[in-house]
Design a protein around this motif. Structure first.
Motif: not given
Length: 171
Positions: A9-30
Motif C-alpha cells: 500500500l505504501h509503495s503504491c502511494v509512493n509511486l504516485a508521489w514519484s511521478g507518472p513518468d518515473r519507474a522506481v526500482s524495488a531497491a529504491r522503494l525498499a
C-alpha cells in the motif's frame, strides 16, 4: 494479514508521489522505508501480476502504477498480496472427538445426517459469524481507494510527496 500488504500500500502511494513518468526500482522503494528489498520485490511483483503496477526490466527499469490510484481499491492490493482465499476456513471441528456429529436437533427431519458436512457447515453459527464479518471487511476495503489514502496521507504530512521526489532525484 502479512506486513507485505502494508508495504504494498505504501509503495503504491509512493509511486504516485514519484511521478507518472518515473519507474522506481524495488531497491529504491525498499530503501525509502528501510525494508528488505527482496521481500518488497515479491510484493511488487504480485501487484504487477494483478495489473496494479507495471514492471520494466533493466538498469533504468522499475515499477510504475498501471492505473490511477482512484481505480485501485484497498481490497485489490490485499487480494494481490494475500491471495483471494477467505481468511477464515471452517475446519468443521464439530465433527471431531466425542462430541462429533450434528448437534442435538440439527438437521432433524431435513435429511441431514451426521456425515453431511455441507449441511452441517451451513448450520455452524461460528462459520456464519466469521463469513459475515469477512464479507463486511472485504466490502469496506473494496469501498476505499488508494487516492483517498493518498489524500489523507498528504493532509497528515503535506511535504511527504516533495521529500520523496527530492530523495529519488538525489540518487
Amino acid at each position: 494479514m502479512s506486513e507485505g500488504v502494508e508495504w504494498a500500500l505504501h509503495s503504491c502511494v509512493n509511486l504516485a508521489w514519484s511521478g507518472p513518468d518515473r519507474a522506481v526500482s524495488a531497491a529504491r522503494l525498499a530503501a525509502w522505508h528501510a525494508l528488505p528489498p527482496a521481500y518488497l520485490n515479491k510484493q511488487l511483483q504480485a501487484l504487477a501480476r494483478a495489473g496494479i503496477l507495471t514492471s520494466t526490466p533493466g538498469p533504468r527499469g522499475g515499477f510504475r502504477l498501471a492505473r490511477p490510484l482512484a481505480a485501485i481499491s484497498l481490497m485489490d492490493v490485499v487480494a494481490a498480496v494475500e491471495g483471494p482465499d477467505e481468511a477464515f476456513r471452517c475446519a468443521e471441528i464439530r465433527q471431531q472427538g466425542p462430541g462429533g456429529g450434528a448437534p442435538d436437533g440439527a438437521g432433524a427431519g431435513a435429511g441431514a445426517g451426521v456425515g453431511d458436512a455441507a449441511a452441517d457447515a451451513a448450520d455452524c453459527a461460528i462459520a456464519h459469524a466469521m463469513i459475515r464479518a469477512e464479507l463486511a471487511w472485504r466490502r469496506a476495503l473494496a469501498a476505499q481507494n488508494l487516492d483517498e489514502i493518498r489524500q489523507q496521507a498528504e493532509r497528515q504530512a503535506p511535504r511527504a510527496p516533495e521529500r520523496l521526489r527530492a530523495w529519488l532525484a538525489a540518487q
